[in-house]
Structures are given as C-alpha cells and as structure tokens.
Motif scaffolding. Structure first.
Motif, PDB file in Angstrom:
ATOM      1  N   LYS A   1      11.386  22.418  66.330  1.00  0.00           N
ATOM      2  CA  LYS A   1      11.906  22.709  64.996  1.00  0.00           C
ATOM      3  C   LYS A   1      11.524  24.118  64.544  1.00  0.00           C
ATOM      4  O   LYS A   1      12.339  24.814  63.913  1.00  0.00           O
TER       5      LYS A   1
ATOM      6  N   ASN B   1       8.050  17.962  69.091  1.00  0.00           N
ATOM      7  CA  ASN B   1       9.069  17.963  68.036  1.00  0.00           C
ATOM      8  C   ASN B   1       8.847  19.115  67.060  1.00  0.00           C
ATOM      9  O   ASN B   1       9.801  19.786  66.638  1.00  0.00           O
TER      10      ASN B   1
ATOM     11  N   GLU C   1       3.897  15.716  61.239  1.00  0.00           N
ATOM     12  CA  GLU C   1       4.187  17.080  61.677  1.00  0.00           C
ATOM     13  C   GLU C   1       3.806  18.090  60.601  1.00  0.00           C
ATOM     14  O   GLU C   1       3.318  19.184  60.902  1.00  0.00           O
TER      15      GLU C   1
ATOM     16  N   HIS D   1       4.708  14.515  68.927  1.00  0.00           N
ATOM     17  CA  HIS D   1       4.755  15.188  67.623  1.00  0.00           C
ATOM     18  C   HIS D   1       4.663  16.705  67.782  1.00  0.00           C
ATOM     19  O   HIS D   1       5.354  17.456  67.085  1.00  0.00           O
TER      20      HIS D   1
END
Length: 224
Positions: A202, A198, A156, A195
């Motif tokens: 975030k 996610n 990431e 990915h």
C-alpha cells in the motif's frame, strides 16, 4: 488534557486512580500485561502509571517492551522497599516510582512533573508523525503519502505508527508484534509477515520511493 494509561490489576486501586485523575485527564485502564501493551499501542498515552505485579506479563516486562520504542514517561507503583530493586527499575527505563500505599497528593504532584517532561515522543503537542512524504495524524488516524490519502486497518496503522516514531531504527519482528498485538511473539511470524507485506504494498503504490520499508536480514524492519 493528557492521556494517562493506568496499568493496575487491583480494581479498587484502579478505580481510585481513575477518580483522582479523570477530572483533568483522559484515563485508560488495563488490568494485565497483555491488555496494557494493546492499550498502549491503541491510545499512545502521554503518561503511564504502571503496577509491577500483573497477570500474564509482568510490569517489568511491560516496561522493557515499551522502552524499546517509546520514551513516554512511566511512573511505577510498587510495594518493593528494597532500594537496590527500585534503582534497577529506574535503570530499566522508569522515570519515577511510588511505593504502596501512596499519598494521593504526592502521586498527583509526580504526575504533574512527568507530564511536563519535554523529551517524551508522546507529548501533548506531538500528534503528527512524518517521514519524507509520509504523514500520520495520531489523533484523527489520517494518513497521507505523496499527498494521497491512505486508509489502513488498525494493525497496519499501528505498525506504521511505530516505524514513524523512530525513523531509521531497525525493529525486530518480535518487538513490532508484541507492541501491536499485545501478546508474546510465539508462532506469529506468518501473521506479522502478511500485515507487513500488505502495508509495504500500500505504501509503495502511493510513494515516490518504492523502498520505504525494507527488511534488514536477520534483524527486522526499518524505514529508509
């Protein structure tokens, strides 16, 4: 001290280049095309020395893949004597080339010239990437969003780094995957999507703007 990635599958040439470059520079090695792309994503070198005859992925393909996201200076090592083909290399994005066998003093001089290139996005002074309220330190791997720290796993982190290097540019999913994973984008859409999802979650948890990462339908991903 510059970071130099040497992509060369002949171990004796690889060792020679390490010996002559390491006294003044930090040298990373890759023996094939896949590990070359992975090492490029991991280390963000200031200069690449690239052999063309590589296992897995050819040097020409490595050159084209890197050029999709980076202007890092690339010095090609080649046994090709055909001027038409060497001109094609320069047109494809190589900054310079040396034919094998090469003179060590000439190679060192060409390395010095390329490290003075002011247009590289990976130059020695460009270690902080930012976009609005997102800040990423390439050297320390520290990230902050809206003054809040963010810790990301390696994949990431590298995805976000690529996006920050070229804000507003649309990246195809295959481009991102090949740069971060260092392998061909085959049956990998689900892995990449997880990915990306996610990372988006975030970022949105900390950002003032809830739409930093957007999908451009049918094309790829961009920052906005």
């Amino acid at each position: 001290m510059a970071k130099i990635l040497v992509i060369e599958d002949h171990t004796d040439i690889q060792a020679l280049l390490h010996d002559i470059l390491s006294p003044k520079h930090q040298v990373f090695a890759a023996l094939d095309g896949i590990s070359a792309l992975q090492s490029f994503a991991d280390h963000q070198p200031d200069l690449i020395i690239l052999d063309l005859m590589l296992p897995n992925i050819t040097g020409e393909s490595v050159l084209k893949t890197i050029r999709k996201t980076s202007n890092v200076p690339i010095l090609v090592l080649t046994a090709i004597q055909d001027k038409t083909k060497t001109v094609a290399l320069l047109q494809a994005g190589a900054n310079d080339y040396l034919t094998k066998p090469f003179d060590i003093d000439e190679l060192l001089a060409r390395v010095q010239v390329q490290l003075r290139t002011p247009n590289s996005i990976n130059n020695l002074n460009n270690k902080i990437l930012s976009f609005n309220e997102i800040y990423l330190n390439v050297t320390t791997h520290e990230i902050s969003i809206n003054d809040h720290p963010l810790i990301l796993p390696k994949k990431e982190f590298n995805i976000l780094k690529i996006l920050l290097q070229h804000p507003h540019q649309v990246f195809e999913k295959a481009q991102i995957y090949e740069m971060v994973w260092g392998e061909p984008y085959i049956d990998a859409e689900n892995t990449l999507n997880v990915h990306l999802s996610n990372l988006r979650i975030k970022i949105n948890e900390l950002a003032t703007n809830p739409q930093y990462m957007i999908s451009v339908w049918g094309i790829g991903i961009r920052l906005i």
